[in-house]
Design an enzyme around this catalytic site. Structure first.
Site, short mmCIF file in Angstrom:
data_model
loop_
_atom_site.label_atom_id
_atom_site.label_comp_id
_atom_site.label_asym_id
_atom_site.label_seq_id
_atom_site.Cartn_x
_atom_site.Cartn_y
_atom_site.Cartn_z
N HIS A 134 0.83 -1.22 0.00
CA HIS A 134 0.00 0.00 0.00
C HIS A 134 0.87 1.26 0.00
CE1 HIS A 134 -3.92 -2.04 0.88
NE2 HIS A 134 -3.11 -2.95 1.42
N ASN A 190 -10.32 -2.84 2.60
CA ASN A 190 -10.03 -2.83 1.16
C ASN A 190 -11.32 -2.59 0.39
OD1 ASN A 190 -7.25 -3.30 1.23
ND2 ASN A 190 -7.47 -5.53 1.10
FE1 HDD Z 1 -2.57 -4.78 5.39
C1 HDD Z 1 -1.13 -1.75 5.07
C2 HDD Z 1 -5.55 -3.50 4.27
C3 HDD Z 1 -3.94 -7.94 5.39
C4 HDD Z 1 0.19 -5.96 6.89
N1 HDD Z 1 -3.20 -2.98 4.77
C5 HDD Z 1 -2.46 -1.84 4.71
C6 HDD Z 1 -3.26 -0.76 4.26
C7 HDD Z 1 -4.51 -1.25 4.02
C8 HDD Z 1 -4.47 -2.65 4.36
C9 HDD Z 1 -5.70 -0.48 3.52
C10 HDD Z 1 -2.77 0.66 4.02
C11 HDD Z 1 -3.00 1.52 5.23
C12 HDD Z 1 -2.57 2.93 4.92
O1 HDD Z 1 -3.20 3.56 4.05
O2 HDD Z 1 -1.61 3.37 5.53
N2 HDD Z 1 -4.36 -5.58 4.84
C13 HDD Z 1 -5.48 -4.86 4.51
C14 HDD Z 1 -6.62 -5.76 4.46
C15 HDD Z 1 -6.15 -7.01 4.76
C16 HDD Z 1 -4.74 -6.89 5.02
C17 HDD Z 1 -8.04 -5.34 4.16
C18 HDD Z 1 -6.91 -8.30 4.87
C19 HDD Z 1 -8.12 -8.38 5.25
N3 HDD Z 1 -1.97 -6.62 5.98
C20 HDD Z 1 -2.69 -7.79 5.92
C21 HDD Z 1 -1.94 -8.84 6.57
C22 HDD Z 1 -0.77 -8.27 7.02
C23 HDD Z 1 -0.81 -6.88 6.63
C24 HDD Z 1 -2.41 -10.27 6.73
C25 HDD Z 1 0.38 -8.89 7.76
C26 HDD Z 1 0.36 -9.97 8.44
N4 HDD Z 1 -0.75 -4.02 5.83
C27 HDD Z 1 0.21 -4.67 6.50
C28 HDD Z 1 1.39 -3.79 6.85
C29 HDD Z 1 0.96 -2.42 6.26
C30 HDD Z 1 -0.39 -2.73 5.65
C31 HDD Z 1 2.71 -4.31 6.48
C32 HDD Z 1 1.93 -1.75 5.31
C33 HDD Z 1 1.97 -0.30 5.71
C34 HDD Z 1 1.21 -0.24 6.93
O3 HDD Z 1 0.76 -1.47 7.29
O4 HDD Z 1 1.01 0.75 7.58
O5 HDD Z 1 1.56 -3.74 8.24
#
Ligand code: HDD
EC number: 1.11.1.6
Length: 700
Positions: free
Chosen positions: A86, A159
């Site tokens: 993202h 999402n």
């Molecule tokens: Fe995630 C970012 C949505 C599964 C780990 N995720 C991130 C963002 C969104 C989502 C909208 C951007 C937030 C922003 O604008 O700063 N992610 C989802 C959805 C998931 C999902 C709807 C499943 C239902 N994500 C998911 C899993 C993991 C992560 C299973 C790790 C185990 N996601 C992350 C992260 C991020 C992220 C690495 C990257 C940047 C951040 O968090 O701030 O922690």
């Protein structure tokens, strides 16, 4: 251009470039009378921001030059790590207004009374691409909302698709590695159309429901404003009496659902890689504030026990026909950020940020996310004090605790007390009644690594999604699969995906198999559970069945030449403005055209700079310049693309251009001759957004 985008000085003047040579021959560009003084970070006024301190001319530059060194030092450290997923996103401020109180279901502050306003910050994003990647990549869109409630911050990090690829967070790094650029070559960027992604997917049957959504037009939305959002997981609402109700969250755009076609997406990425962020910025700046209704699906343990699938499985939806979506509030985005980095880049969403009245469930994906988000913010923002940044700090309530120090601390408590309990009679204490209390759940079982059997059906809902689509949408899914798999070089990977499709829909598998030119149809992939054929279609899953009711917020692109009919142009503008839509002019020169009454109309784009892919419908009004425009390759592309993308095409005097594009024989009901009397009918026809009847004729 809005007022604050206009430069302060007179057009064409150099009055802000006061420059001279000093007595010693030094070249200066400096402040005029009354301009604010430029200073170092230490507050020292800078005398010269153009020349470093030297000995002689050009001379060696002196290490002593603290102005130079401080400026370069700060510049060298401007970048922070981009989000691991993202990375590309765009944020805006807004408000959430409760329209239906839920006090009996949850004690969460935003839902206690009708009319309660909660400030919000929203960040939309793509998932796979880097910060600089194009907006129209085929990708899931993030829809993350921070509610600054009176009882702390609640982040709903969702999402635009209600299901996910995997059922357990332990698989997330593999999923992300597979979709991101391959580690040896560093490409492809911002796309899933490559071997690594499809290799992983073809070996991950639980992904199949999400793959259907991903291959649909959901992943190429027209705008952030025309897509839904979903909390994905089942959460808990908990009321004051401690009673829990399961909840799934839905954001429904008041603008209606709308997506682009794949060919449009490819072209928009070239013409305007910032399409989605520009669209949101422009709409908010113009006062056309986008709105989403927040809907909740509420259900209890009995429903969960009786439902065909496990409500804790994030690869499954609960169809709206089974549990209706109740609208409980409206989100309005009404303010763009003042500074992209400070707000959009530094905003830190964490799924662990919940407030009293909202709780987690045992969904193994959600549990893993609760670790990952907090962890990643430290990496990105470099200090546990990221919560002090204005965009992350709670607004509706005080923050009191004994957390202290750390990089960039600015908010340590005053006084000697930094621990608890203490006998100094100072400092905050926990509050058992008002504080956050986790919902009490009795848990038991063996400690093992396992996947519940109730998560084992990987195909039935994928099939349900597919059969819920209109024929046009089904065609797009097949085409997307053929496109993506054609980019895979390994035939075995293509065949493995088709083997999964056989478990979803035989005709779809057949179309894709033929489209790929596979030597033979593979055997169906081994399935842990047979696909259920009895799940009924759900209209809520289709974009085209949930389009806008009118043409408001949409834009017609007019290809115009000098001598354009003044009356017709005025009537068109009026009819569109009455509908809440806009007309943008694309002319041979950006300076504009004079209409038949001699009035000048400044153009919004020059031909070639304003392709039809960025408009919802087009009109061709070449006026006296019919021949010139007909001969212009970009004008020809304008019409050819509008035709190929099934757009409504209004025209007056466009015979030469139609002939030049060899479309005479293909003129259909989506072409509407225009005069001042027929423009209203044209605008009404535009409400359908596309002339889908044309699509089956295109390949012929
Ligand atoms: Fe995630 C970012 C949505 C599964 C780990 N995720 C991130 C963002 C969104 C989502 C909208 C951007 C937030 C922003 O604008 O700063 N992610 C989802 C959805 C998931 C999902 C709807 C499943 C239902 N994500 C998911 C899993 C993991 C992560 C299973 C790790 C185990 N996601 C992350 C992260 C991020 C992220 C690495 C990257 C940047 C951040 O968090 O701030 O922690």
């Amino acid at each position: 251009m809005s007022a604050d985008d206009k430069p302060a000085h007179r057009p064409g003047s150099f009055e802000h470039l006061v420059s001279d040579y000093g007595a010693g021959g030094e070249f200066h560009q400096h402040a005029g009378e009354g301009d604010p003084r430029l200073t170092t970070a230490q507050g020292v006024t800078i005398s010269d921001n153009q020349n470093s301190l030297r000995v002689g001319a050009p001379g060696p530059t002196l290490l002593e030059d603290f102005v130079l060194r401080e400026k370069i030092f700060h510049f060298d450290h401007e970048r922070i790590p981009e989000r691991v997923v993202h990375a590309r996103g765009f944020g805006a401020h807004g408000i959430f207004e409760c329209t239906k109180a839920l006090g009996d279901i949850t004690r969460a502050a935003p839902f206690q009374a009708e009319g309660t306003i909660t400030e919000t910050f929203v960040r939309f994003s793509t998932v796979a691409g880097s910060k600089g990647s194009p907006d129209l990549a085929r990708d899931v869109r993030g829809f993350a909302v921070k509610f600054y409630t009176d009882e702390g911050n609640w982040d709903l990090v969702g999402n635009n698709i209600p299901v996910f690829f995997i059922q357990d967070a332990i698989k997330f790094p593999d999923l992300v590695h597979a979709v991101k650029p391959a580690p040896d070559r560093g490409f492809p960027q911002a796309q899933s159309a490559h071997d690594n992604f499809w290799d992983f997917i073809s070996l991950t049957p639980e992904a199949m429901n999400m793959v259907m959504w991903q291959m649909s037009d959901r992943t190429i939305p027209k705008s952030f404003r025309t897509m839904e959002g979903f909390g994905v997981h089942t959460f808990r609402f908990v009321n004051k009496a401690g009673k829990s109700t399961f909840v799934k969250f839905h954001w429904k755009p008041k603008q209606g659902l709308q997506s682009v076609l794949w060919d449009e997406a490819l072209k928009i990425n070239g013409f305007d890689p910032d399409r989605h962020r520009r669209d949101l910025w422009d709409a908010i700046k113009a006062g056309d504030f986008p709105e989403w209704d927040l809907g909740v699906q509420l259900f209890d343990e009995d429903f969960a026990d009786s439902f065909d699938f496990d409500v804790l499985d994030p690869t499954k939806i609960i169809p709206e026909e089974l549990v209706p979506v109740e609208i409980v509030g409206t989100l309005t985005l009404d303010r763009v950020v003042d500074n992209f980095f400070e707000e959009t880049e530094q905003v830190a969403f964490c799924t662990q940020n919940v407030v009293p009245g909202i709780d987690f469930t045992d969904d193994p994906l959600l549990q893993g996310r609760n670790f990952s988000y907090l962890d990643t913010q430290l990496k990105r923002l470099g200090s546990p004090n990221f919560t002090k940044l204005a965009v992350n700090a709670p607004r509706g309530c005080p923050v009191h605790n004994y957390q202290q120090d750390g990089h960039m601390q600015t908010g340590n408590r005053k006084g000697r007390v930094n621990y608890e309990p203490n006998s100094w009679g100072e400092g905050p204490r926990a509050h058992p009644l008002e504080g956050y209390v986790s919902f009490v759940v009795k848990e038991e079982g063996e400690k093992r690594r396992l996947r519940p059997e109730s998560f084992a059906d990987h195909y039935s809902q994928a099939r349900q999604f597919y059969i819920s689509q209109t024929p046009a949408e089904q065609g797009h899914i097949a085409n997307a699969l053929i496109f993506e798999l054609s980019k895979c070089q390994v035939e075995d990977i293509r065949a493995r995906v088709v083997a999964h499709l056989l478990n979803i829909d035989g005709a779809l598998a057949e179309t894709v198999c033929t489209g790929l030119g596979l030597a033979e149809m593979p055997d169906p992939a081994p399935a842990a559970r047979p696909t259920r054929q009895d799940l009924p279609p759900s209209d809520a899953l289709s974009i085209l069945k949930n389009g806008p009711e009118d043409f408001s917020g949409r834009t017609v692109g007019a290809l115009v030449g000098n001598g354009v009919d003044a009356q017709l142009l005025a009537a068109l503008k009026d009819a569109l403005s009455a509908e809440g839509a806009m007309l943008k002019l694309v002319a041979p020169q950006i300076g504009g055209v004079r209409d038949s009454a001699g009035m000048l109309h400044v153009a919004d784009e020059k031909i070639g700079g304003g392709p039809s892919v960025v408009f919802d419908a087009v009109v061709i009004l070449p006026g006296k310049e019919a021949e010139l425009i007909a001969g212009h390759p970009s004008a020809q592309d304008f019409l050819k693309d509008a035709h190929a993308h099934c757009k409504l095409i209004g025209h007056h005097g466009a015979e030469a251009l139609i002939a030049a594009t060899a479309l005479q024989a293909k003129v259909d009901g989506g072409y509407m001759p225009l005069d001042a009397a027929s423009v209203e009918g044209f605008v009404k026809a535009c409400r359908a957004l596309r002339f889908w009847d044309r699509e089956p004729t295109l390949a012929k």
